[in-house]
Design a protein around this motif. Sequence first.
Motif, mmCIF file in Angstrom:
data_model
loop_
_atom_site.group_PDB
_atom_site.id
_atom_site.type_symbol
_atom_site.label_atom_id
_atom_site.label_comp_id
_atom_site.label_asym_id
_atom_site.label_seq_id
_atom_site.Cartn_x
_atom_site.Cartn_y
_atom_site.Cartn_z
ATOM 1 N N VAL A 153 28.922 35.980 33.497
ATOM 2 C CA VAL A 153 29.249 35.716 34.761
ATOM 3 C C VAL A 153 30.615 36.830 34.974
ATOM 4 N N HIS A 154 30.605 37.784 36.156
ATOM 5 C CA HIS A 154 31.772 38.664 36.213
ATOM 6 C C HIS A 154 32.829 37.636 36.854
ATOM 7 N N PRO A 155 34.093 37.724 36.502
ATOM 8 C CA PRO A 155 35.027 36.649 36.856
ATOM 9 C C PRO A 155 36.078 37.208 37.900
ATOM 10 N N PHE A 156 35.995 38.389 38.203
ATOM 11 C CA PHE A 156 37.478 38.826 39.013
ATOM 12 C C PHE A 156 36.984 40.120 39.812
ATOM 13 N N PHE A 157 37.291 40.087 40.966
ATOM 14 C CA PHE A 157 37.346 41.512 41.764
ATOM 15 C C PHE A 157 38.083 40.902 43.043
ATOM 16 N N GLY A 158 38.599 42.059 43.875
ATOM 17 C CA GLY A 158 39.157 41.820 45.096
ATOM 18 C C GLY A 158 40.679 42.450 45.117
ATOM 19 N N ILE A 159 41.259 42.874 43.960
ATOM 20 C CA ILE A 159 42.588 43.541 44.265
ATOM 21 C C ILE A 159 42.374 45.121 44.195
ATOM 22 N N ASP A 160 43.162 45.559 45.180
ATOM 23 C CA ASP A 160 43.114 47.113 45.356
ATOM 24 C C ASP A 160 44.101 47.683 44.222
ATOM 25 N N PRO A 161 43.632 48.316 43.120
ATOM 26 C CA PRO A 161 44.753 48.712 42.047
ATOM 27 C C PRO A 161 45.677 49.634 42.633
#
Length: 325
Positions: A153-161
């Motif tokens: 499972v891919h755990p994390f996304f959503g923050i613009d670096p």
Amino acid sequence: MERLGGDAAMPHPATTPLTRRRILGATAGAAALATGVTLGAGPAAAAGAGDQGDQGGRPQRVPREQISVQLYTLRDQLNVDLDGSLAELRRIGYTRIEHAGFVGRTAAQFRAALDNAGIRATSGHVGIPQPFDASAWQRALEDANIVGNRYIVHPFFGIDPSTGQPIRDGSKYRAMARDLNRAGALARKAGIDFGYHNHNLEFTRQDGGPRTGYDILTAETDPGLVHLEVDLFWAWVGAADPVDLIAKHRGRIRQVHVKDLNTARSFEDAGSGLIDFGRIFAHAREAGIAEFIIERDDAGTPPRTPADALTTARNGFQYLDALRF
């Protein structure tokens, strides 16, 4: 995780000050917590109400063999005593876990520790490489097969670096969806089911319109390649009712993170907070849920002690084992 693989001792994206404090405090869903009401009462509660209980009217239960725990919950305790902690999880009743790294071991060493405890790592959190690197992902899949994962499972996304803020540009979600499809296709060839785990960030509306990042990810990924692991805590914080998500994505939600909310807008042991899990699990067959995964992000970090995470794991297992709905 934004890095491929990694060690359980490394910071998980969910623990950064941005996602744990600033984002959590600013979310729309947090307003509901201050009222102290049970999350789940509302129009969606009536949808599918006939699914509750079996055909003979007897209440349903969570199958004990489908109860798991995300080892991120025990990350500090595992670093103190991996073998002893796994043995205690088995004594509690767990036969399966979801890992988040290998606690400083190789995949083979970690598998040996699990085998010695009589526990299977049916699932694991592993971030896909960004930018996508097929060779690196293949190596991660090889490790997953060594450990014995059925799911990855891919755990994390959503923050613009570039800004450190939630993404509001839908094109970035569309690009991520393409990478998830690529990762899922390779995982399927390796005999592993690939999934995506949400936080609250994905429920941010994109491009100034009504469509959320989660809308984009779920619409533009192939359900045959990317299943959903719904984190029930973060869905609520993102103002998304899990029962509505089930109705919209029926058959695609293979795993759920059972993580409770308290009135201070933070984490609680499962069954001791505001979420009406029974209302959600009454739709488990409709959703397609095969794993109910206990998690608490702050279970063993100050002011709690590492060993407190074992208490959280015990409370969670006992709650799910006793729950009827």
